[in-house]
Design a protein around this motif. Structure first.
Motif, PDB file in Angstrom:
ATOM      1  N   VAL A  27       0.863  -1.176   0.000  1.00 32.18           N
ATOM      2  CA  VAL A  27       0.000   0.000   0.000  1.00 32.18           C
ATOM      3  C   VAL A  27       0.903   1.230   0.000  1.00 32.18           C
ATOM      4  N   ASP A  28       0.872   1.996  -1.084  1.00 31.79           N
ATOM      5  CA  ASP A  28       1.742   3.164  -1.210  1.00 31.79           C
ATOM      6  C   ASP A  28       0.989   4.477  -1.081  1.00 31.79           C
ATOM      7  N   ALA A  29      -0.333   4.438  -1.190  1.00 30.02           N
ATOM      8  CA  ALA A  29      -1.160   5.639  -1.060  1.00 30.02           C
ATOM      9  C   ALA A  29      -2.580   5.203  -0.755  1.00 30.02           C
ATOM     10  N   LEU A  30      -3.313   6.060  -0.074  1.00 34.82           N
ATOM     11  CA  LEU A  30      -4.705   5.742   0.217  1.00 34.82           C
ATOM     12  C   LEU A  30      -5.562   5.891  -1.040  1.00 34.82           C
ATOM     13  N   PRO A  31      -6.570   5.024  -1.200  1.00 35.09           N
ATOM     14  CA  PRO A  31      -7.508   5.213  -2.305  1.00 35.09           C
ATOM     15  C   PRO A  31      -8.251   6.538  -2.145  1.00 35.09           C
ATOM     16  N   VAL A  32      -8.678   7.110  -3.265  1.00 36.48           N
ATOM     17  CA  VAL A  32      -9.508   8.314  -3.281  1.00 36.48           C
ATOM     18  C   VAL A  32     -10.876   7.910  -3.805  1.00 36.48           C
ATOM     19  N   ILE A  33     -11.918   8.139  -3.008  1.00 37.91           N
ATOM     20  CA  ILE A  33     -13.269   7.703  -3.351  1.00 37.91           C
ATOM     21  C   ILE A  33     -14.179   8.917  -3.456  1.00 37.91           C
ATOM     22  N   ASP A  34     -14.960   8.951  -4.535  1.00 39.50           N
ATOM     23  CA  ASP A  34     -15.845  10.075  -4.835  1.00 39.50           C
ATOM     24  C   ASP A  34     -17.274   9.678  -4.465  1.00 39.50           C
ATOM     25  N   LEU A  35     -17.780  10.232  -3.355  1.00 37.18           N
ATOM     26  CA  LEU A  35     -19.111   9.876  -2.878  1.00 37.18           C
ATOM     27  C   LEU A  35     -20.211  10.367  -3.820  1.00 37.18           C
ATOM     28  N   SER A  36     -19.921  11.369  -4.639  1.00 38.13           N
ATOM     29  CA  SER A  36     -20.940  11.883  -5.554  1.00 38.13           C
ATOM     30  C   SER A  36     -21.306  10.868  -6.636  1.00 38.13           C
ATOM     31  N   LEU A  37     -20.495   9.809  -6.802  1.00 38.83           N
ATOM     32  CA  LEU A  37     -20.846   8.747  -7.739  1.00 38.83           C
ATOM     33  C   LEU A  37     -22.157   8.071  -7.341  1.00 38.83           C
ATOM     34  N   ALA A  38     -22.541   8.185  -6.072  1.00 34.21           N
ATOM     35  CA  ALA A  38     -23.813   7.608  -5.618  1.00 34.21           C
ATOM     36  C   ALA A  38     -25.002   8.234  -6.327  1.00 34.21           C
ATOM     37  N   ASP A  39     -24.824   9.447  -6.866  1.00 32.95           N
ATOM     38  CA  ASP A  39     -25.915  10.134  -7.566  1.00 32.95           C
ATOM     39  C   ASP A  39     -25.932   9.829  -9.052  1.00 32.95           C
ATOM     40  N   GLY A  40     -24.975   9.022  -9.517  1.00 31.14           N
ATOM     41  CA  GLY A  40     -24.863   8.746 -10.938  1.00 31.14           C
ATOM     42  C   GLY A  40     -25.685   7.547 -11.371  1.00 31.14           C
ATOM     43  N   GLY A  41     -25.385   7.081 -12.566  1.00 32.12           N
ATOM     44  CA  GLY A  41     -26.077   5.931 -13.125  1.00 32.12           C
ATOM     45  C   GLY A  41     -25.520   4.621 -12.598  1.00 32.12           C
ATOM     46  N   PRO A  42     -25.986   3.508 -13.134  1.00 29.94           N
ATOM     47  CA  PRO A  42     -25.548   2.196 -12.647  1.00 29.94           C
ATOM     48  C   PRO A  42     -24.042   1.987 -12.708  1.00 29.94           C
ATOM     49  N   ASP A  43     -23.391   2.467 -13.784  1.00 25.02           N
ATOM     50  CA  ASP A  43     -21.941   2.280 -13.884  1.00 25.02           C
ATOM     51  C   ASP A  43     -21.206   3.067 -12.808  1.00 25.02           C
ATOM     52  N   ASP A  44     -21.658   4.306 -12.535  1.00 26.99           N
ATOM     53  CA  ASP A  44     -21.038   5.110 -11.481  1.00 26.99           C
ATOM     54  C   ASP A  44     -21.217   4.448 -10.117  1.00 26.99           C
ATOM     55  N   ARG A  45     -22.421   3.979  -9.846  1.00 20.82           N
ATOM     56  CA  ARG A  45     -22.674   3.346  -8.549  1.00 20.82           C
ATOM     57  C   ARG A  45     -21.877   2.042  -8.413  1.00 20.82           C
ATOM     58  N   ARG A  46     -21.749   1.305  -9.479  1.00 22.89           N
ATOM     59  CA  ARG A  46     -20.949   0.078  -9.434  1.00 22.89           C
ATOM     60  C   ARG A  46     -19.487   0.409  -9.138  1.00 22.89           C
ATOM     61  N   ARG A  47     -18.975   1.446  -9.785  1.00 15.10           N
ATOM     62  CA  ARG A  47     -17.590   1.853  -9.520  1.00 15.10           C
ATOM     63  C   ARG A  47     -17.418   2.269  -8.062  1.00 15.10           C
ATOM     64  N   LEU A  48     -18.370   3.076  -7.546  1.00 14.23           N
ATOM     65  CA  LEU A  48     -18.292   3.505  -6.155  1.00 14.23           C
ATOM     66  C   LEU A  48     -18.251   2.302  -5.219  1.00 14.23           C
ATOM     67  N   HIS A  49     -19.132   1.346  -5.428  1.00 13.96           N
ATOM     68  CA  HIS A  49     -19.207   0.205  -4.522  1.00 13.96           C
ATOM     69  C   HIS A  49     -17.985  -0.691  -4.644  1.00 13.96           C
ATOM     70  N   ASP A  50     -17.455  -0.861  -5.855  1.00 14.43           N
ATOM     71  CA  ASP A  50     -16.231  -1.651  -6.010  1.00 14.43           C
ATOM     72  C   ASP A  50     -15.066  -0.994  -5.274  1.00 14.43           C
ATOM     73  N   GLU A  51     -14.956   0.325  -5.410  1.00 12.87           N
ATOM     74  CA  GLU A  51     -13.846   1.034  -4.763  1.00 12.87           C
ATOM     75  C   GLU A  51     -14.008   1.051  -3.247  1.00 12.87           C
ATOM     76  N   LEU A  52     -15.235   1.248  -2.771  1.00  9.06           N
ATOM     77  CA  LEU A  52     -15.468   1.224  -1.326  1.00  9.06           C
ATOM     78  C   LEU A  52     -15.136  -0.146  -0.742  1.00  9.06           C
ATOM     79  N   ARG A  53     -15.588  -1.190  -1.413  1.00 14.34           N
ATOM     80  CA  ARG A  53     -15.341  -2.541  -0.899  1.00 14.34           C
ATOM     81  C   ARG A  53     -13.838  -2.835  -0.847  1.00 14.34           C
ATOM     82  N   ALA A  54     -13.119  -2.462  -1.885  1.00 10.76           N
ATOM     83  CA  ALA A  54     -11.679  -2.717  -1.912  1.00 10.76           C
ATOM     84  C   ALA A  54     -10.968  -1.956  -0.798  1.00 10.76           C
TER      85      ALA A  54
END
Length: 361
Positions: A27-54
Motif C-alpha cells: 500500500v503506497d497511497a490511500l484510495p480516493v473515493i468520490d461519494l458523488s458517484l452515488a448520484d450517478g447511473g448504474p456504472d457510477d454506482r458500481r464503480r463507487l461500490h467496487d472502490e469502497l469494498r476494496a
C-alpha cells in the motif's frame, strides 16, 4: 453480540480480507473515493461500490471527495478553531474538561493518554448539545457522556460552526455507511435503528504544538477507533500515519477538499473481520510548528446494541482481531465510557471516583 456487558471478540487472526487484491500487495497511497458517484447511473454506482469494498476490506482507510461539504463551511470551522487555540490559556482553561462530568471541553497539552502514554496535543471535545443525563438507579454509567458542551464566551461563532459541522458530517457519514453496506451486499439500512434518536456524534478540535520538550514525537499514539466511522479534516502540515500489514507506517499527505476516512473496530467485529479497522498515529510536527485537525466520530446511540451484520460475502471474513486488554462490547456506550475514562483519568477521578472499578471491567 447483543448481550449487555458481553465482550465481543473475533478469532484473533489477521488477514487480507479483500479477495480481489493480490496477496501481499504493498500500500503506497490511500484510495480516493468520490461519494458523488452515488448520484450517478448504474456504472457510477458500481464503480463507487467496487472502490469502497476494496478500500474497506484492504487498508481500512481512504480519502473521501464529492461529499458536499463546501469550502465556506470548512473555512468557518477552521477559522473558529484557530481563534480558539489563539485565546489566552486562562480563557481556554475556563472551559476545561475537568469542569465537566460529561468529558466535554478543553484538554491541556499532555493531559490525554493513548495506550498509557502521553499525547503531545491539546484539544476541545464537543458533542451533540443535550441536557445532562445523570444515570438513575440501575442505569449504565455511560449516560454521563450525554450532556452539554462548554463554549468560550469570547467566540460565539465557534458554537455555530461546530454544531453545524456535527449536523452536516452526520449526514455525510450516514450516506457513506449506507453505500458501504450496499457495497458488501448488506441492507443499507441495517444499522438505522442503532442510530435512531440521539446517535453519539462527537468531534475534537485538535492542535499539535510541535515536538514535546523531551523530544518525544507522539502527537497521538498508535490506536484503532472503536466505533463505526471517523471522518478527519486535516490541515496542510501532515503527520498522520496508517499502519500497513507488514507493521510499517504509510504517510497520509493532506489532500485539499478531502476527508480521511477510517473504519472503527465495531464494524470490523460486526463483519467478523471482513471490514477492516486499522491502527494509525500522528507524529508531532518538528520544532514548534503547529498542526490542526478535526476528527468527527459517527457512532450509534449509547444504549444501542451492535448486531452482527448479515451480508452474503461473510464467507470471505477471516475473523476479527482481538485485544484482551481492550475488549469490545455489543452495547456501544460501554466502549465509549471505557475509552473516555481511560483517556482522561483526571476527569474520571474528579467526577466519577465511585465508578472507577466499573470502568476496569
Amino acid at each position: 453480540m447483543s448481550q449487555q456487558h458481553t465482550p465481543i471478540s473475533g478469532s484473533g487472526t489477521e488477514a487480507d480480507t479483500n479477495p480481489d487484491a493480490p496477496a501481499g500487495a504493498p500500500v503506497d497511497a490511500l484510495p480516493v473515493i468520490d461519494l458523488s458517484l452515488a448520484d450517478g447511473g448504474p456504472d457510477d454506482r458500481r464503480r463507487l461500490h467496487d472502490e469502497l469494498r476494496a478500500a474497506a476490506t484492504g487498508v481500512g482507510f481512504f480519502q473521501l471527495v464529492g461529499h458536499g461539504i463546501t469550502p465556506e463551511e470548512t473555512a468557518a470551522l477552521t477559522e473558529a478553531m484557530r481563534a480558539f487555540f489563539a485565546l489566552p490559556e486562562a480563557d481556554r482553561l475556563a472551559v476545561s474538561n475537568l469542569n465537566s462530568p460529561h468529558y466535554r471541553g478543553y484538554t491541556r497539552t499532555g493531559d490525554e493518554r493513548t495506550g498509557g502514554s502521553q499525547d503531545w496535543r491539546d484539544q476541545l471535545d464537543i458533542g451533540a448539545e443535550l441536557p445532562p443525563h445523570v444515570p438513575g438507579s440501575g442505569e449504565a454509567p455511560y449516560w454521563w457522556l450525554e450532556g452539554p458542551n462548554q463554549w468560550p464566551a469570547a467566540l460565539p461563532e465557534l458554537r455555530t460552526a461546530a454544531l453545524g459541522w456535527i449536523d452536516h458530517l452526520g449526514g455525510v457519514a450516514r450516506r457513506l455507511l449506507h453505500e458501504l453496506l450496499t457495497a458488501i451486499g448488506a441492507r443499507p439500512d441495517f444499522y438505522d435503528a442503532a442510530f435512531a434518536g440521539h446517535p453519539h456524534l462527537r468531534l475534537k478540535l485538535v492542535r499539535y504544538p510541535g515536538t514535546a520538550p523531551d523530544g518525544a514525537g507522539q502527537g497521538v499514539g498508535a490506536h484503532k477507533d472503536y466505533g463505526f466511522i471517523t471522518l478527519l479534516l486535516q490541515d496542510t502540515v501532515g503527520g498522520l500515519q496508517v499502519e500497513r500489514a507488514d507493521g510499517t507506517f504509510l504517510e497520509v499527505p493532506p489532500m485539499e477538499g478531502a476527508f480521511v476516512v477510517n473504519l472503527g473496530e465495531l464494524l470490523e467485529v460486526a463483519t467478523d473481520g471482513y471490514l477492516k479497522a486499522t491502527s494509525h498515529r500522528v507524529v508531532s510536527p518538528p520544532g514548534a510548528r503547529e498542526r490542526f485537525s478535526v476528527p468527527f466520530f459517527y457512532n450509534p446511540r449509547l444504549d444501542a446494541h451492535v448486531e452482527p451484520l448479515d451480508f452474503p460475502l461473510a464467507h470471505h471474513a477471516p475473523g476479527a482481531t482481538e485485544d484482551p486488554s481492550n475488549p469490545l462490547y455489543a452495547e456501544f456506550g460501554l466502549n465509549e465510557w471505557k475509552g473516555y475514562t481511560r483517556a482522561h483519568p483526571e476527569v474520571t477521578r474528579r467526577h466519577h471516583a465511585d465508578l472507577i472499578d466499573a470502568t476496569r471491567r
